[in-house]
Design a protein around this motif. Structure first.
Motif, PDB file in Angstrom:
ATOM      1  N   ALA A 108       0.826  -1.211   0.000  1.00 15.14           N
ATOM      2  CA  ALA A 108       0.000   0.000   0.000  1.00 15.14           C
ATOM      3  C   ALA A 108       0.855   1.255   0.000  1.00 15.14           C
ATOM      4  O   ALA A 108       0.547   2.236  -0.670  1.00 15.14           O
ATOM      5  N   PHE A 109       1.946   1.206   0.740  1.00 18.46           N
ATOM      6  CA  PHE A 109       2.810   2.371   0.877  1.00 18.46           C
ATOM      7  C   PHE A 109       3.288   2.856  -0.493  1.00 18.46           C
ATOM      8  O   PHE A 109       3.216   4.035  -0.824  1.00 18.46           O
ATOM      9  N   LEU A 117       0.233   4.042  -2.929  1.00 14.91           N
ATOM     10  CA  LEU A 117      -0.397   5.322  -2.581  1.00 14.91           C
ATOM     11  C   LEU A 117       0.465   6.518  -2.980  1.00 14.91           C
ATOM     12  O   LEU A 117      -0.036   7.624  -3.133  1.00 14.91           O
ATOM     13  N   LEU A 135      -5.532   8.596   2.839  1.00 17.16           N
ATOM     14  CA  LEU A 135      -5.245   7.283   3.418  1.00 17.16           C
ATOM     15  C   LEU A 135      -3.769   7.173   3.797  1.00 17.16           C
ATOM     16  O   LEU A 135      -3.418   6.652   4.856  1.00 17.16           O
ATOM     17  N   GLN A 136      -2.906   7.711   2.937  1.00 13.70           N
ATOM     18  CA  GLN A 136      -1.467   7.646   3.183  1.00 13.70           C
ATOM     19  C   GLN A 136      -1.098   8.387   4.465  1.00 13.70           C
ATOM     20  O   GLN A 136      -0.199   7.978   5.202  1.00 13.70           O
ATOM     21  N   ARG A 150      -1.605   6.867   9.192  1.00 10.63           N
ATOM     22  CA  ARG A 150      -0.715   5.703   9.346  1.00 10.63           C
ATOM     23  C   ARG A 150      -1.380   4.534  10.073  1.00 10.63           C
ATOM     24  O   ARG A 150      -1.219   3.378   9.698  1.00 10.63           O
ATOM     25  N   ARG A 170      -4.519   3.757  10.244  1.00 12.07           N
ATOM     26  CA  ARG A 170      -5.503   3.124   9.369  1.00 12.07           C
ATOM     27  C   ARG A 170      -4.813   2.288   8.285  1.00 12.07           C
ATOM     28  O   ARG A 170      -5.256   1.211   7.925  1.00 12.07           O
ATOM     29  N   MET A 171      -3.705   2.834   7.770  1.00 12.97           N
ATOM     30  CA  MET A 171      -2.925   2.108   6.748  1.00 12.97           C
ATOM     31  C   MET A 171      -2.496   0.751   7.283  1.00 12.97           C
ATOM     32  O   MET A 171      -2.605  -0.261   6.607  1.00 12.97           O
ATOM     33  N   GLU A 172      -1.951   0.761   8.506  1.00 17.32           N
ATOM     34  CA  GLU A 172      -1.458  -0.494   9.077  1.00 17.32           C
ATOM     35  C   GLU A 172      -2.608  -1.462   9.294  1.00 17.32           C
ATOM     36  O   GLU A 172      -2.516  -2.645   8.996  1.00 17.32           O
TER      37      GLU A 172
END
Length: 236
Positions: free
Chosen positions: A192-193, A196, A219-220, A223, A225-227
């Motif tokens: 995802a990192f 994005l 989203l990026q 953090r 939420r990303m994880e």
């Protein structure tokens, strides 16, 4: 912005297993959209439903304003969709150059010559058999082959999978360049990192349902939420 791809309420099964639960997404002209999620979230099934490889039981797919739900894959591709599946399905017994001769010639900016300029490494290995290439070179060859169809929409399924970080950067730079040339791209990615950084918008799938739909930058920046959603570390 006109929609290149509209997916509405897909319900897709494998046998008795209900995989997609009402997945909806859009890709606009010239947009790079990331489809994220952990392994088994339904990303590849979504691609297969779009491409006609696995027909959804309910819901619809429209490409360039045409209803394509349930059409066979070659009909979907002929509308101007390039698909680079997970696992880089290249011909191992053919040389790089022979692999590039497989797609029918289409009018547009991408020719074997321009593809060799984009991927100088493929030009160097043009007489090598596909099966002898490294993972990164095979990914480049799979993307190059899709580009030769001069698609209006390019769908990439997990292009970074199994590649060394330095090669991943090279593949992602290529994706960025294609976006710069106005191509619409749907990027399916576990990392995802990375995705994005390139995407305009993102969707996150969890257990076959969309749990996030919005700006990639938002989203990026989130953090936690990303994880939680994509299961990635801060280091990508």
């Amino acid at each position: 912005m006109s929609a290149v791809l509209e997916v509405d309420g897909l319900q897709t099964y494998y046998g008795k297993s209900h995989i997609l639960h009402g997945v909806s997404l859009t890709v606009g002209a010239g947009e790079l959209v990331a489809l994220l999620g952990r392994n088994g979230a339904g990303k590849t099934t979504t691609m297969r439903s779009i491409m006609g490889l696995t027909a959804p039981r309910a819901g619809r797919v429209r490409l360039f304003g045409q209803e394509t739900t349930g059409r066979p894959p070659y009909r979907v591709a002929s509308l101007g969709v390039g698909y680079v599946p997970e696992g880089r399905k290249i011909f191992g017994h053919l040389t790089v150059h022979e692999n590039l001769l497989v797609p029918p010639e289409t009018k547009g900016p991408w020719t074997i010559e321009t593809v060799y300029q984009l991927f100088p490494r493929l030009a160097e290995r043009r007489t090598s058999k596909g099966g002898r290439l490294s993972g990164g070179e095979q990914e480049m060859l799979a993307i190059a082959r899709a580009l030769l169809l001069n698609p209006k929409l390019l769908i990439l399924d997990e292009p970074s999978q199994g590649l060394a970080p330095v090669i991943v950067q090279e593949v992602m730079r290529t994706v960025e360049r294609m976006k710069g040339e106005g191509m619409s791209i749907l990027l399916v990615e576990q990392n995802a990192f990375l995705a994005l950084q390139l995407a305009d918008r993102a969707y996150v799938l969890s257990d076959g349902a969309v749990v996030y739909d919005g700006a990639a930058a938002v989203l990026q920046a989130d953090r936690d939420r990303m994880e939680q959603l994509a299961g990635v570390s801060h280091h990508g």
